[in-house]
Every structure is written in structure tokens, then in C-alpha cells.
Design an enzyme around this catalytic site. Structure first.
Site, PDB file in Angstrom:
ATOM      1  N   MET A 131      -4.619   9.741  10.695  1.00 30.44           N
ATOM      2  CA  MET A 131      -5.396  10.337   9.600  1.00 30.44           C
ATOM      3  C   MET A 131      -6.117  11.608  10.061  1.00 30.44           C
ATOM      4  SD  MET A 131      -6.865   6.833   7.900  1.00 30.44           S
ATOM      5  CE  MET A 131      -7.021   5.851   9.371  1.00 30.44           C
ATOM      6  N   ASP A 180       0.828  -1.210   0.000  1.00 32.13           N
ATOM      7  CA  ASP A 180       0.000   0.000   0.000  1.00 32.13           C
ATOM      8  C   ASP A 180       0.860   1.257   0.000  1.00 32.13           C
ATOM      9  OD1 ASP A 180       0.619   0.693   2.592  1.00 32.13           O
ATOM     10  OD2 ASP A 180      -1.247  -0.046   3.466  1.00 32.13           O
ATOM     11  N   LYS A 217      -4.387   3.239  -1.592  1.00 30.03           N
ATOM     12  CA  LYS A 217      -5.634   4.008  -1.629  1.00 30.03           C
ATOM     13  C   LYS A 217      -5.325   5.318  -0.954  1.00 30.03           C
ATOM     14  CE  LYS A 217      -8.502   1.147   0.263  1.00 30.03           C
ATOM     15  NZ  LYS A 217      -9.645   1.574   0.964  1.00 30.03           N
TER      16      LYS A 217
HETATM   17  N1  SAH Z   1      -1.739   0.526   9.785  1.00 32.20           N
HETATM   18  C1  SAH Z   1      -1.073   1.801   9.952  1.00 32.20           C
HETATM   19  C2  SAH Z   1      -2.055   2.950   9.912  1.00 32.20           C
HETATM   20  C3  SAH Z   1      -2.737   3.090   8.575  1.00 32.20           C
HETATM   21  S1  SAH Z   1      -3.811   4.453   8.546  1.00 32.20           S
HETATM   22  C4  SAH Z   1      -0.260   1.778  11.246  1.00 32.20           C
HETATM   23  O1  SAH Z   1      -0.432   0.875  12.061  1.00 32.20           O
HETATM   24  O2  SAH Z   1       0.556   2.667  11.426  1.00 32.20           O
HETATM   25  C5  SAH Z   1      -2.800   5.666   7.780  1.00 32.20           C
HETATM   26  C6  SAH Z   1      -2.365   6.704   8.800  1.00 32.20           C
HETATM   27  O3  SAH Z   1      -1.313   6.170   9.602  1.00 32.20           O
HETATM   28  C7  SAH Z   1      -1.780   7.966   8.212  1.00 32.20           C
HETATM   29  O4  SAH Z   1      -2.777   8.858   7.784  1.00 32.20           O
HETATM   30  C8  SAH Z   1      -1.035   8.494   9.410  1.00 32.20           C
HETATM   31  O5  SAH Z   1      -1.917   9.061  10.342  1.00 32.20           O
HETATM   32  C9  SAH Z   1      -0.479   7.219   9.992  1.00 32.20           C
HETATM   33  N2  SAH Z   1       0.880   6.930   9.521  1.00 32.20           N
HETATM   34  C10 SAH Z   1       1.291   5.819   8.898  1.00 32.20           C
HETATM   35  N3  SAH Z   1       2.615   5.869   8.652  1.00 32.20           N
HETATM   36  C11 SAH Z   1       3.037   7.049   9.159  1.00 32.20           C
HETATM   37  C12 SAH Z   1       4.303   7.698   9.259  1.00 32.20           C
HETATM   38  N4  SAH Z   1       5.418   7.130   8.771  1.00 32.20           N
HETATM   39  N5  SAH Z   1       4.365   8.898   9.857  1.00 32.20           N
HETATM   40  C13 SAH Z   1       3.272   9.479  10.371  1.00 32.20           C
HETATM   41  N6  SAH Z   1       2.048   8.922  10.310  1.00 32.20           N
HETATM   42  C14 SAH Z   1       1.936   7.724   9.725  1.00 32.20           C
END
Ligand code: SAH
Length: 283
Positions: free
Chosen positions: A186, A50, A71
Site C-alpha cells: 500500500m 475483497d 474496501k
Molecule cells: N493480505 C494481502 C495484502 C492486503 S493489503 C497480502 O497478503 O498480499 C493490500 C496491498 O497488498 C496492496 O495495496 C498492494 O500493496 C498489495 N497487493 C496485493 N495484491 C497485489 C498484487 N497482485 N500485486 C501487487 N501488490 C499487491
């Protein structure tokens, strides 16, 4: 198979043809992959990844076909079903399928939905957890997600739902009253609405907050702010998602724990961020 990534001795599971492994890739830094993830990358025929998975990580599976199934945040999730069925198709073709998702697959990542579809279609699965951005990303910003003098609980919140709006199912008053520290995924797009809801529900305007963007990657940026200023400061900063918003006093710990800043030569700040004495002095 690539031999460039040795695994420690041990019995590593085989990714068999027709199986799908749903795997977390961590927040970005490839060093935060688990050994199970590395084992999967070495065996996969196809890696379906993704938008939040760093390209470097894909280079660890040079033998595999790389299929982008990203997405954009906030868009309706019409494609989610297609992604899940793509996984089913690859499995039925007898491929060794690695579904690689940012962070942890079961934390706001729709991993549960994909896993459910696979199970319903009789496709065998393995789940490989990953380091979620709301924990590991904050750690890279020097913010402990729990700290004894700050919080005995933490609440993970999503800033938008499937329709792209702030989730209407969230009871902001209850969250505001019951959550010592909030970690919001998010949340960039609706930061103004989220902070307004929290303030209306009684949180203090000068409560410390941080915005951690592209955490753990070379592009990581951290904005320290307050609840009343957060939305304005985000706009003024030009910072872009992905970002984690953290609301709570644990953000103050960054004053002494910004280890990335220290690695870049910044002098540690000689402060007592919580006013509780240093750990050696406190009980
Ligand atoms: N499964 C992921 C979250 C997916 S939802 C997890 O456990 O981290 C997507 C959101 O995750 C983004 O909008 C942001 O809020 C956060 N996110 C994911 N990777 C990130 C990163 N490297 N730095 C900051 N926020 C991150």
C-alpha cells in the site's frame, strides 16, 4: 458442488454450516491458491470476497452466492465492522461461509480483526493462509525476497494506516538502519513521503528499487528504479495500485531471474548482478 476441480486423495476438512473459513486467495494467479482454498471454494454457500480477489477464482465456486465486501485502500475503515458482522450474520443463518481475501488473510488484510469478531460472537473459524503479495508477487517479478548475498532479514511495511496517512507509528530511522530489504504494501500513494523518510534516515539515493503492480496477474507490470527516483518514476509511468514496492539489492537479481520476461522470449542477461560471482563459482 463443482466437480471441475479435482483435489488429490486425502481427508479434506468439511466446511460445516455455521462456520466461517478465513482464507487467503494469493496475489492473483489462481494457480497460487492452496488446496485448502480450493476445498473451501467447492463447499461454500457464500463467498465474501475483497477487492483484490480475481474474478476467475470466484468462478470456482459456481454453487455459492458471491458477496463483494471490498474496501478501497486508504479510506477510513468504518465499514470493517460491518464486514465482520456480515460474516457473523451469514454464519448464524447456518451458511457455510468462505471469507476470501487477497494474499494472506493475516498480512495487512485485517483478517485478525475479522477472526476476533467471529470468535467473540461464538462463530467457529478456520484460517487458511495464502501466498502474500510481498513474497509471491516479488517472485513473479524475479526478485527473491531473501538472497544469501543480500539479506538475512526482510521487513514488511504498510505504506498507510487506518487514517490513510503514512503510519505515524513507524520509526523510519530504525527501519532504515535495521532493514536490509524493505517490502512495502500500500505504498503507491505515499511513495514520495516514504522514499523521503528513508533517504533522510540515511539510505543511499541509488539503492535499487522495484515497483511490482498487479503481480502474478495478466496485467503484471514491473518498474525498476532507484530510491531517489522511485516516486518520480511512479508518477511518470502512470502505474496504478495494487503494487508492492521493494527497496534493496535483491531487486538486482531480477537482471538474471526475470523468468516471466524469458518466457516471453527475452534472452537471459549474462550479468553477475551482485558482483559476487555465479553461485557455482562462489562458495
Ligand atoms: N493480505 C494481502 C495484502 C492486503 S493489503 C497480502 O497478503 O498480499 C493490500 C496491498 O497488498 C496492496 O495495496 C498492494 O500493496 C498489495 N497487493 C496485493 N495484491 C497485489 C498484487 N497482485 N500485486 C501487487 N501488490 C499487491
Amino acid at each position: 458442488m463443482s466437480d471441475s476441480l479435482p483435489l488429490p486423495n486425502g481427508h479434506w476438512p468439511a466446511l460445516d454450516p455455521g462456520w466461517v473459513w478465513l482464507c487467503g486467495a494469493g496475489p492473483g494467479d489462481p494457480g497460487l491458491l492452496t488446496l485448502h482454498a480450493v476445498n473451501a471454494l467447492r463447499q461454500a454457500d457464500v463467498v465474501i470476497y475483497d477487492a483484490l480477489v480475481q474474478e476467475d477464482i470466484l468462478s470456482w465456486a459456481p454453487q455459492a452466492e458471491h458477496v463483494y465486501a471490498g474496501k478501497r485502500g486508504g479510506k477510513p475503515s468504518a465499514k470493517q465492522r460491518d464486514i465482520s458482522l456480515t460474516l457473523v450474520d451469514y454464519a448464524r443463518k447456518g451458511k457455510r461461509v468462505l471469507r476470501l481475501k487477497g494474499g494472506d488473510p493475516f498480512v495487512f488484510g485485517r483478517g485478525g480483526e475479522e477472526a476476533q469478531t467471529l470468535v467473540q460472537h461464538g462463530v467457529p473459524i478456520r484460517i487458511i493462509p495464502g501466498i502474500s503479495a510481498g513474497i509471491g508477487g516479488l517472485a513473479y517479478a524475479g526478485i527473491p525476497v531473501t538472497h544469501r548475498d543480500v539479506n538475512q532479514s526482510v521487513t514488511f511495511v504498510t505504506g498507510h494506516d487506518q487514517s490513510g496517512n503514512t503510519p505515524s507509528s513507524l520509526n523510519w530511522k530504525a527501519i532504515s538502519e535495521g532493514s536490509q530489504v524493505l517490502v512495502i504494501y500500500m505504498g503507491m500513494k505515499h511513495a514520495a513521503q516514504i522514499t523521503r523518510s528513508l533517504l533522510e534516515a540515511g539510505r543511499t539515493p541509488d539503492e535499487p528499487c522495484a515497483v511490482v503492480c498487479s503481480a502474478t496477474t495478466g496485467d503484471q507490470q514491473v518498474l525498476e528504479t532507484t530510491l531517489s527516483q522511485m516516486a518520480t518514476d511512479i508518477d511518470a509511468s502512470g502505474l496504478e495500485p495494487p503494487a508492492i514496492l521493494c527497496v534493496g539489492r535483491s531487486v538486482l537479481m531480477r537482471q538474471v531471474l526475470d523468468w516471466q520476461g524469458m518466457m516471453q522470449g527475452e534472452a537471459p542477461r549474462d550479468v553477475d548482478p551482485l558482483g559476487r560471482g555465479r553461485p557455482a563459482e562462489a562458495s
